[in-house]
Design a protein around this motif. Structure first.
Motif, PDB file in Angstrom:
ATOM      1  N   ASN A   1       6.054 -74.421  50.175  1.00 11.62           N
ATOM      2  CA  ASN A   1       5.395 -73.747  51.327  1.00 11.62           C
ATOM      3  C   ASN A   1       4.034 -74.083  51.356  1.00 11.62           C
ATOM      4  O   ASN A   1       3.590 -73.992  52.544  1.00 11.62           O
ATOM      5  CB  ASN A   1       5.736 -72.241  51.341  1.00 11.62           C
ATOM      6  CG  ASN A   1       5.462 -71.590  52.665  1.00 11.62           C
ATOM      7  OD1 ASN A   1       5.885 -72.246  53.632  1.00 11.62           O
ATOM      8  ND2 ASN A   1       4.689 -70.498  52.638  1.00 11.62           N
ATOM      9  N   ASN A   2       3.491 -74.241  50.176  1.00 10.91           N
ATOM     10  CA  ASN A   2       2.078 -74.514  50.238  1.00 10.91           C
ATOM     11  C   ASN A   2       1.702 -75.950  51.067  1.00 10.91           C
ATOM     12  O   ASN A   2       0.732 -75.999  51.333  1.00 10.91           O
ATOM     13  CB  ASN A   2       1.655 -74.430  48.616  1.00 10.91           C
ATOM     14  CG  ASN A   2       1.638 -73.174  47.858  1.00 10.91           C
ATOM     15  OD1 ASN A   2       1.651 -72.303  48.667  1.00 10.91           O
ATOM     16  ND2 ASN A   2       1.721 -73.288  46.767  1.00 10.91           N
ATOM     17  N   VAL A   3       2.731 -76.854  50.752  1.00 15.88           N
ATOM     18  CA  VAL A   3       2.498 -78.114  51.600  1.00 15.88           C
ATOM     19  C   VAL A   3       2.300 -77.752  52.980  1.00 15.88           C
ATOM     20  O   VAL A   3       1.530 -78.153  53.667  1.00 15.88           O
ATOM     21  CB  VAL A   3       3.519 -78.978  51.009  1.00 15.88           C
ATOM     22  CG1 VAL A   3       3.403 -80.374  51.797  1.00 15.88           C
ATOM     23  CG2 VAL A   3       3.565 -79.419  49.677  1.00 15.88           C
ATOM     24  N   LYS A   4       3.376 -76.935  53.216  1.00 15.10           N
ATOM     25  CA  LYS A   4       3.339 -76.511  54.870  1.00 15.10           C
ATOM     26  C   LYS A   4       2.066 -76.069  55.385  1.00 15.10           C
ATOM     27  O   LYS A   4       1.450 -76.354  56.420  1.00 15.10           O
ATOM     28  CB  LYS A   4       4.503 -75.951  55.182  1.00 15.10           C
ATOM     29  CG  LYS A   4       5.966 -76.520  55.354  1.00 15.10           C
ATOM     30  CD  LYS A   4       6.664 -75.778  56.532  1.00 15.10           C
ATOM     31  CE  LYS A   4       7.689 -76.848  57.114  1.00 15.10           C
ATOM     32  NZ  LYS A   4       8.942 -76.564  57.465  1.00 15.10           N
ATOM     33  N   VAL A   5       1.581 -74.969  54.534  1.00 15.82           N
ATOM     34  CA  VAL A   5       0.276 -74.449  54.806  1.00 15.82           C
ATOM     35  C   VAL A   5      -0.673 -75.191  54.773  1.00 15.82           C
ATOM     36  O   VAL A   5      -1.531 -75.441  55.796  1.00 15.82           O
ATOM     37  CB  VAL A   5       0.071 -73.243  54.174  1.00 15.82           C
ATOM     38  CG1 VAL A   5      -1.499 -72.523  53.966  1.00 15.82           C
ATOM     39  CG2 VAL A   5       1.180 -72.253  54.055  1.00 15.82           C
ATOM     40  N   TYR A   6      -0.750 -76.293  53.842  1.00 14.74           N
ATOM     41  CA  TYR A   6      -2.032 -77.203  53.951  1.00 14.74           C
ATOM     42  C   TYR A   6      -1.883 -78.039  54.924  1.00 14.74           C
ATOM     43  O   TYR A   6      -2.944 -78.515  55.628  1.00 14.74           O
ATOM     44  CB  TYR A   6      -1.859 -78.126  52.693  1.00 14.74           C
ATOM     45  CG  TYR A   6      -2.787 -79.029  52.306  1.00 14.74           C
ATOM     46  CD1 TYR A   6      -4.121 -78.887  51.753  1.00 14.74           C
ATOM     47  CD2 TYR A   6      -2.612 -80.490  52.651  1.00 14.74           C
ATOM     48  CE1 TYR A   6      -4.815 -79.814  51.546  1.00 14.74           C
ATOM     49  CE2 TYR A   6      -3.655 -81.330  52.590  1.00 14.74           C
ATOM     50  CZ  TYR A   6      -4.751 -81.260  52.030  1.00 14.74           C
ATOM     51  OH  TYR A   6      -5.751 -82.133  51.802  1.00 14.74           O
ATOM     52  N   LEU A   7      -0.947 -78.563  55.523  1.00 14.62           N
ATOM     53  CA  LEU A   7      -0.622 -79.479  56.492  1.00 14.62           C
ATOM     54  C   LEU A   7      -1.401 -78.876  57.853  1.00 14.62           C
ATOM     55  O   LEU A   7      -1.780 -79.278  58.700  1.00 14.62           O
ATOM     56  CB  LEU A   7       0.743 -80.004  56.889  1.00 14.62           C
ATOM     57  CG  LEU A   7       1.135 -81.033  55.926  1.00 14.62           C
ATOM     58  CD1 LEU A   7       2.763 -81.288  55.957  1.00 14.62           C
ATOM     59  CD2 LEU A   7       0.373 -82.288  55.927  1.00 14.62           C
ATOM     60  N   SER A   8      -0.965 -77.629  58.123  1.00 14.94           N
ATOM     61  CA  SER A   8      -1.169 -77.103  59.338  1.00 14.94           C
ATOM     62  C   SER A   8      -2.831 -76.559  59.248  1.00 14.94           C
ATOM     63  O   SER A   8      -3.392 -76.888  60.352  1.00 14.94           O
ATOM     64  CB  SER A   8      -0.471 -75.567  59.702  1.00 14.94           C
ATOM     65  OG  SER A   8      -0.736 -74.622  58.851  1.00 14.94           O
ATOM     66  N   GLU A   9      -3.204 -76.310  57.962  1.00 14.71           N
ATOM     67  CA  GLU A   9      -4.799 -76.034  57.911  1.00 14.71           C
ATOM     68  C   GLU A   9      -5.437 -77.210  58.054  1.00 14.71           C
ATOM     69  O   GLU A   9      -6.533 -77.180  58.756  1.00 14.71           O
ATOM     70  CB  GLU A   9      -4.999 -75.490  56.698  1.00 14.71           C
ATOM     71  CG  GLU A   9      -4.749 -73.812  56.566  1.00 14.71           C
ATOM     72  CD  GLU A   9      -4.873 -73.294  55.031  1.00 14.71           C
ATOM     73  OE1 GLU A   9      -4.854 -72.117  54.902  1.00 14.71           O
ATOM     74  OE2 GLU A   9      -5.469 -74.247  54.338  1.00 14.71           O
ATOM     75  N   GLN A  10      -4.980 -78.269  57.514  1.00 17.71           N
ATOM     76  CA  GLN A  10      -5.624 -79.734  57.854  1.00 17.71           C
ATOM     77  C   GLN A  10      -5.507 -80.251  58.934  1.00 17.71           C
ATOM     78  O   GLN A  10      -6.143 -81.468  59.262  1.00 17.71           O
ATOM     79  CB  GLN A  10      -5.528 -80.391  56.574  1.00 17.71           C
ATOM     80  CG  GLN A  10      -5.457 -79.663  55.103  1.00 17.71           C
ATOM     81  CD  GLN A  10      -7.208 -79.758  54.869  1.00 17.71           C
ATOM     82  OE1 GLN A  10      -7.864 -80.729  55.052  1.00 17.71           O
ATOM     83  NE2 GLN A  10      -7.545 -78.646  54.435  1.00 17.71           N
ATOM     84  N   ARG A  11      -4.679 -80.077  59.952  1.00 19.38           N
ATOM     85  CA  ARG A  11      -4.252 -80.719  61.138  1.00 19.38           C
ATOM     86  C   ARG A  11      -5.392 -81.233  61.992  1.00 19.38           C
ATOM     87  O   ARG A  11      -5.683 -82.617  62.141  1.00 19.38           O
ATOM     88  CB  ARG A  11      -3.410 -80.022  62.082  1.00 19.38           C
ATOM     89  CG  ARG A  11      -2.952 -80.877  63.130  1.00 19.38           C
ATOM     90  CD  ARG A  11      -1.587 -79.908  63.999  1.00 19.38           C
ATOM     91  NE  ARG A  11      -1.051 -80.696  64.892  1.00 19.38           N
ATOM     92  CZ  ARG A  11      -1.242 -80.923  66.156  1.00 19.38           C
ATOM     93  NH1 ARG A  11      -2.224 -80.363  66.646  1.00 19.38           N
ATOM     94  NH2 ARG A  11      -0.647 -81.703  66.859  1.00 19.38           N
TER      95      ARG A  11
END
Ligand code: BES
Ligand code: MN
Ligand code: MN
Length: 457
Positions: free
Chosen positions: A3-13
């Motif tokens: 899930n951390n990866v998902k969060v990272y991806l949306s924060e960094q979009r």
């Protein structure tokens, strides 16, 4: 997936899309020598981006023409190694006046990013770098070993890559070759490509009288190179769109009933093609469907034919020369060198009178086909399904990625063609674009796949 990866991806979009914009701004057109410096700076851009993502041993490696970029992270002991291949070079942009916004000034409209290379293949290469970055930054490691090989000559037929691969076999050794340079089946419908067509092409130059002639003073009495050329070109096909070059079909592996059933099961909508392309009719080899014709059967196409007067109004002239560019798409088990020889023979046999005909072969590629029961391919289908929520289709594509057959032969690694483009994205045409929906979903699919591979091989 983590899930951390998902969060990272949306924060960094947002930042990622800014970076993608920078990448797409570089006019890395491999076929035009005026862009040699741009191709080189594009290689450097990738190299920086790979380093920032956490790749090690990153290097820009020269070839006879455009450089290859390599990077690796080999810290996942006992886990499989994935080799990610893609290309950072792009096609030329002409006709420029048909672009709604300039090809190297990327622009987001309607959740699509417009620029040359957005879909083919910079956008898709970028996703792999960012997927790796996301996993690295959140877990401080990767679930598998990863190697990147990003080349700058795909759009000119990868002339220098076969030797490069042969020379660096050990550096490139891997358990899976992962490539995103193909299309989904349709919007929202993922597909793994298990076959690509090969390519063989020639240029035909026809020379007639030593200079252009007045068509009144000489017409009727001398050979007209344009007429002689079109006669020659007309001899390539019969009225049923079958290729008449002797021996052309000899090595073609016929579609099996099973393969044809798989085509039928896709329930492809031919009417939609007509509508989208504003065509009154589809034509092609008798006895085959559209999908079979464009991916399972070989072709011989005239890509361009030129010569003589092209300006406004009329000019009564007999041109001194005429030219044509021809490429064939090949299917298993046709051999590009043999096909070129057969075409040359055909031209000799049908040589038009009174003109000089020169045939020059182009770079070429072998066709590729693979069974898709390999666990690495099946795992890829699962990762797609996880994100897109519908079953993954297995399809053959009509396009070519010449290096794939070489990889297959030299490295003998299973090839996973996991594309995120769409047929409607104008690759090689004006207004090329990439759907951000597939950018977002694709990033998640790639991350999921790397975790999945860690346990499935
Ligand atoms: N990514 C494409 C190949 C492709 C296109 C695969 C559509 C599946 C669907 C690739 O960049 C390409 O354009 N290849 C060229 C190769 C040629 C220039 C040697 C092609 O197919 O024409
Ligand atoms: Mn491509
Ligand atoms: Mn291309």
């Amino acid at each position: 997936m983590n899930n951390n990866v998902k969060v990272y991806l949306s924060e960094q979009r947002d930042r990622q899309l800014e970076e993608l914009t920078e990448f797409l701004k570089i006019p890395s057109v491999s076929s035009l020598s005026e862009h040699t410096k741009d191709v080189e700076s594009c290689a450097n851009w990738i190299s920086n981006s790979l380093s920032e993502a956490g790749m090690q041993n990153v290097k820009v490696m020269p070839t006879k023409r455009h450089p290859v970029v390599y990077g690796e992270w080999l810290g996942a002991e006992g886990k499989p190694t994935v080799l990610i291949y893609g290309h950072y070079d792009v096609q030329p942009v002409d006709p420029l006046h048909l672009w709604e916004t300039p090809p190297f000034e990327p622009m987001i409209r309607d959740e699509k990013i417009y620029a040359r290379g957005a879909s083919d293949d910079k956008g898709q290469v970028f996703m792999h770098i960012k997927a790796i970055e996301a996993i690295m930054k959140t877990t401080d490691s990767l679930p598998v070993n990863v190697k990147f090989l990003i080349e700058g000559e795909e759009e000119i037929g990868s002339p220098n890559l076969p030797d490069f691969i042969e020379e660096h076999k050990e550096m490139l050794a891997a358990d899976v070759l992962l490539i995103s340079d193909t299309a989904l089946y349709a919007k929202g419908e993922p597909a793994i490509c298990y076959a690509l067509r090969g390519l063989a092409g020639v240029q035909i130059d026809v020379k007639g009288p030593k200079r252009d002639l007045h068509s009144g003073a000489f017409g009727g009495g001398v050979p007209n190179p344009a007429k002689q050329l079109v006669d020659l070109i007309a001899s390539f096909h019969d009225d049923n769109f079958q290729i008449r070059v002797e021996g052309f079909y000899d090595k073609v592996r016929a579609l099996t009933e099973e393969e044809r059933e798989a085509y039928r099961a896709l329930q492809f909508d031919e009417e939609k093609v007509k509508k989208d392309l504003e065509l009154s009719e589809l034509v092609g080899e008798e006895g085959y469907t559209f999908l079979e014709r464009v991916s399972g059967r070989p072709t011989l196409e005239i890509n361009g034919i030129y010569g003589g007067f092209q300006g406004e109004g009329i000019k009564t002239v007999i041109p001194a020369e005429a030219h044509a560019k021809i490429t064939c798409r090949l299917v298993p088990n046709q051999d590009p060198d043999e096909i070129i020889q057969l075409i040359e023979k055909h031209i000799q046999k049908n040589k038009p009178a009174g003109v000089e005909v020169t045939v020059t072969p182009f770079d070429k590629g072998h066709p590729f086909i693979t069974p898709f029961d390999h666990p690495a391919i099946q795992a890829a289908a699962k990762s797609y399904e996880e994100e897109y929520g519908v079953p993954t289709k297995f399809i053959r594509e009509g396009g070519s990625i010449p290096i794939v057959a070489v990889f297959d032969q030299i490295l003998k690694t299973p090839v996973v063609l996991m594309g995120f483009g769409l047929e409607s994205e104008n690759i090689h045409s004006p207004n090329e674009h990439f759907h951000l929906e597939n950018f977002d979903k694709g990033l998640a699919v790639i991350c999921d796949y790397l975790f999945r591979l860690s346990d499935s091989l």
